[in-house]
Enzyme design. Structure first.
Site, short mmCIF file in Angstrom:
data_model
loop_
_atom_site.label_atom_id
_atom_site.label_comp_id
_atom_site.label_asym_id
_atom_site.label_seq_id
_atom_site.Cartn_x
_atom_site.Cartn_y
_atom_site.Cartn_z
N ASP A 32 -11.34 -0.75 44.53
CA ASP A 32 -11.70 0.42 43.73
C ASP A 32 -10.43 1.13 43.29
O ASP A 32 -9.40 0.48 43.05
CB ASP A 32 -12.63 1.32 44.58
CG ASP A 32 -13.62 2.09 43.74
OD1 ASP A 32 -13.17 2.87 42.90
OD2 ASP A 32 -14.83 1.92 43.92
N HIS A 105 -13.14 8.07 42.69
CA HIS A 105 -14.20 7.05 42.74
C HIS A 105 -14.08 6.18 44.00
O HIS A 105 -15.06 5.93 44.71
CB HIS A 105 -14.10 6.20 41.48
CG HIS A 105 -15.26 5.28 41.23
ND1 HIS A 105 -15.38 4.05 41.86
CD2 HIS A 105 -16.34 5.39 40.42
CE1 HIS A 105 -16.49 3.46 41.44
NE2 HIS A 105 -17.09 4.24 40.56
N SER A 435 -22.28 2.27 40.91
CA SER A 435 -21.11 2.33 41.78
C SER A 435 -21.45 2.98 43.11
O SER A 435 -20.83 2.68 44.13
CB SER A 435 -20.01 3.17 41.13
OG SER A 435 -19.21 2.42 40.28
#
Lengths: 651, 82
Positions: A32, A105, A435
């Site tokens: 990520d 994220h 996600s």
């Protein structure tokens, strides 16, 4: 996360979960944007030494040293050579050339999968509670592969290569890139090797829903995860000058709107741009919006950016209205100004008022956090949908998990909106996407792995899929928020994950690398393509009849060829992972013109790991006027139900 | 622009490595040098594929793809977060 453990039944069934010392042997690798190691979710209190099998490392770089790792965050690496080769050297004043997460994220996904318990977590008081990942005792290894300019396949491959060396047990990848064929897709290629080494690879399905055939990460050796809602909402009502109220959602916290009603304007009437209704940067006329609440239409630019545009133009607040593309799906955002999001129907009603009243006024009432919202889960409109565009004979997505308004850890380097002008800093953020659902399944897979260390990735996926649910407690089918109607296996695959049931599935559909090689033979891959994918010479046996219908997948995707044979046969093999027992089958078809028969209709297992094969014959009687149809096949011994979705299509 | 370089993932058939090479990385390097004097490897991969990534012109990529032992020369793809 502060709600999903309860929503998934993890907290009530703590006694059924694997022992902490077993779970702490499992390592989840997350590819990520990196990691914010100072997040309390990486507190390693109570964790023993790192697993002896672990070969990973914490790499040093911009504002990151090996001392940033601990017994929770046991690995952190970054892969930027491909990115820099394509776009030039990283500007270290803008992004950290290290595993450090400047985006948020990666911290969100890794803490969702395996974050430690953190009390009194919230985002500005929203979604308060004790935050935790799905596998609280599992270890985390962060592999930074995504940068400001994107995630490059050369870096992704390098990270997967290293993660395999490091000995991760689960790989969580909340990213995707179109629909390249498996032998051209770096994620699929890397996942094949990982699968061979016993690593389960969980990937997000994509956010291109509700468009059909919009899925990413379609290879059958990948676990593909779509998104559903929780039973939690963040209501913020739109109260119009005509006395009518409309429901919306918001995570805004800050100065309130005046108690009196505020002048209200449609963005399309406050701009000279043809796309002024979208509140794109620089399109609003300050003299028209100053001091007013502005209605913007959703689409094209980021939702939070629309708020920033209204704020910059002097607006007092924003109502963000969905269009047909999003329907009634409400995604909450931590806007920079008082703002709420409303569904398409409410948006249209509000616009009618705006266009009919010469002096429209409005206010927004923020109500905080509401839990117990029903029905839940519903399938998120954005969640990508089947059928599988590469291999229609494999049903995707595999499963859905919570992916809407998920609270989890966040980077200290960026505000909750991710906008550069957002100077707020938060320990937790609430965001949405597949996600977010992917790491839920990664963490739950780690729990199943901890309970059954000898299970293959396919067996773990099978357990998660065959125990998933497709109906609410009273029996009604799960709904799709995009349509308001019952969802189908093209939306949710096998259904919504049910982790406690997955720990004890009774039977599993197992698969090994050889089975997948037979599958690519059925796809008529050339020797060279197979070699690219599998890193070895494998020759398909020309005397053998390979069939896509024989891959031992836990779901069925039946493709009838129009005007040709109306009989399709699938074969499967079940492995007993429970106690001895006799399982009986039931099969249902929504379409009366499709008959389903199973042979044999009863399977007797007398010992653990015993395998039994069966065949399913799908017969289309007459020509169907319906292009897609669905069904379900279940084996049960009275204690376990091993369920498979069936999708039927005519090509 | 014929001189424009892009990143490619080069898949090698390891079983076809000539016996004259002691290590597969030497073979990869030799294959790359046979089409470009200046191209450098970005990564070599051991687990996920047998091969490497590098920057090539379209012509070099085509030429490399026709060399013995090369399975495929695939253009790099970009992925996005979901």
């Amino acid at each position: 996360t502060t709600r999903t453990p309860e929503f998934l039944g993890l907290e009530k069934s703590e006694s059924m979960s694997p022992e902490a010392n077993l779970a702490s042997e499992v390592v989840i690798g997350v590819l990520d944007t990196g990691v914010w190691p100072e997040s309390k979710s990486f507190d390693d209190s109570g964790l023993g030494p790192v697993p002896s099998s672990w070969k990973g490392a914490c790499e040093t770089g911009t504002n990151f040293t090996s001392s940033n790792c601990n017994r929770k965050l046991i690995g952190a690496r970054y892969f930027s050579k491909g990115y820099e080769a394509a776009l030039g050297p990283i500007d270290e004043s803008k992004e950290s050339k290290s595993p450090r997460d400047d985006d948020g994220h990666g911290t969100h996904t890794s803490t969702t999968a395996a974050g430690s318990l953190v009390g009194e977590a919230s985002l500005f008081g929203y979604a308060p509670g004790t935050a935790r990942g799905m596998a609280t005792h599992a270890r985390v290894a962060a592999y930074k592969v995504c940068w400001v300019g994107g995630c490059f396949s050369s870096d992704i491959l390098a990270a997967m290569d290293k993660a395999i060396d490091d000995n991760v047990n689960v790989l969580s990848m909340s990213l995707g890139g179109g629909m390249p064929d498996y032998f051209k897709d770096s994620v699929a290629i890397g996942a094949f090797s990982a699968m061979e080494k016993g690593i389960l690879v969980s990937c997000s399905a994509g956010n291109a829903g509700p468009t059909p055939s919009s899925l990413s990460n379609l290879a059958p050796w990948i676990t593909t995860v779509g998104a559903g809602t929780l039973d939690r909402d963040f209501p913020a009502y739109v109260s119009l000058g005509n006395g009518k109220n409309y429901s919306g959602v918001s995570l805004y916290r800050g100065n309130s709107l005046p108690e009196t009603l505020t002048p209200f304007i449609y963005a399309g009437n406050a701009s000279n741009s043809t796309s002024g209704n979208l509140c794109m940067m620089g399109t609003l006329a300050p003299e028209k919006v100053a001091g007013k609440i502005v209605l913007c239409d959703r689409g094209v630019n980021a939702r939070v950016q629309k708020g920033a545009v209204v704020k910059e133009a002097g607006g007092a607040g924003m109502v963000l209205a969905n269009t047909a593309a999003n329907g009634e799906e409400l995604v909450a955002d931590a806007h920079l100004l008082p703002a709420t999001s409303v569904g398409e129907r409410s948006g249209n009603a509000i616009k009618n008022y705006l266009f009919s009243d010469p002096k429209p006024t409005v206010t927004i009432l923020f109500e905080g956090t509401k839990i117990g919202v029903q029905p839940s889960p519903v399938i998120a409109a954005f969640s990508s949908r089947g059928p599988n565009s590469i291999t229609p004979e494999i049903l995707k997505p595999d499963i859905i998990a919570p992916g809407v308004n998920i609270l989890a850890g966040w980077s200290g380097g960026v505000g909750p909106t991710g906008l550069s002008i957002d100077t707020r800093r938060v320990a937790f953020n609430i965001i949405s996407g597949t996600s977010m659902s992917c790491p839920h399944v990664s963490g739950l897979a780690a729990l199943v792995k901890a309970a059954h260390l000898d299970w293959s990735p396919a067996a773990i996926r099978s357990a998660l899929m065959t125990t998933a649910y497709t109906a609410y407690k009273k029996g009604e089918s799960l709904l799709d928020v995009a349509t308001g109607k019952p969802a189908t296996p093209y939306d949710y695959g096998a259904g919504h994950v049910n982790p406690i049931a997955a720990l004890n599935p009774g039977l599993v559909y197992d698969l090994a690398a050889e089975d997948y090689l037979n599958f690519v033979c059925a796809l008529n891959y050339t020797e060279s393509q197979i070699n690219s994918l599998a890193r070895r010479k494998f020759t398909c046996d020309t005397s053998k009849k390979y069939s896509l219908n024989d891959l031992n997948y836990p779901s069925f995707s039946v493709v009838f060829s129009s005007g040709r044979s109306s009989v399709v046969k699938h074969t499967r093999t079940l492995t007993n992972v429970g106690s001895p027992g006799t399982y009986k089958v039931s099969a249902t078809s929504e379409n009366p013109s499709v008959k389903i028969s199973v042979e044999p209709d009863s399977l007797n297992f007398s010992e653990t790991n015993e395998k039994k094969a069966y065949a399913v014959t799908f017969t289309a009687t007459g020509s169907s006027s319906i292009m897609d149809s669905f069904g379900r096949l279940e084996w049960t011994d009275g204690k376990h139900t091993v369920a498979s979705p069936i999708a039927i299509t005519w090509s | 622009d014929a001189h424009q370089r892009s990143t490619y993932i080069v898949h090698m058939a390891k079983s076809e490595m000539p016996a004259s090479f002691e290590h597969h990385s030497h073979w990869y390097d030799s294959s790359l040098k046979s089409v470009s004097d200046t191209a450098e490897m970005i990564y070599t991969y051991d687990n996920v594929i047998h091969g490497f990534s590098t920057r090539l012109t379209a012509e070099e990529a085509l030429l490399l793809g026709s060399q013995p032992g090369i399975l495929s020369v695939l253009p790099e793809l970009t992925y996005e977060l979901h």
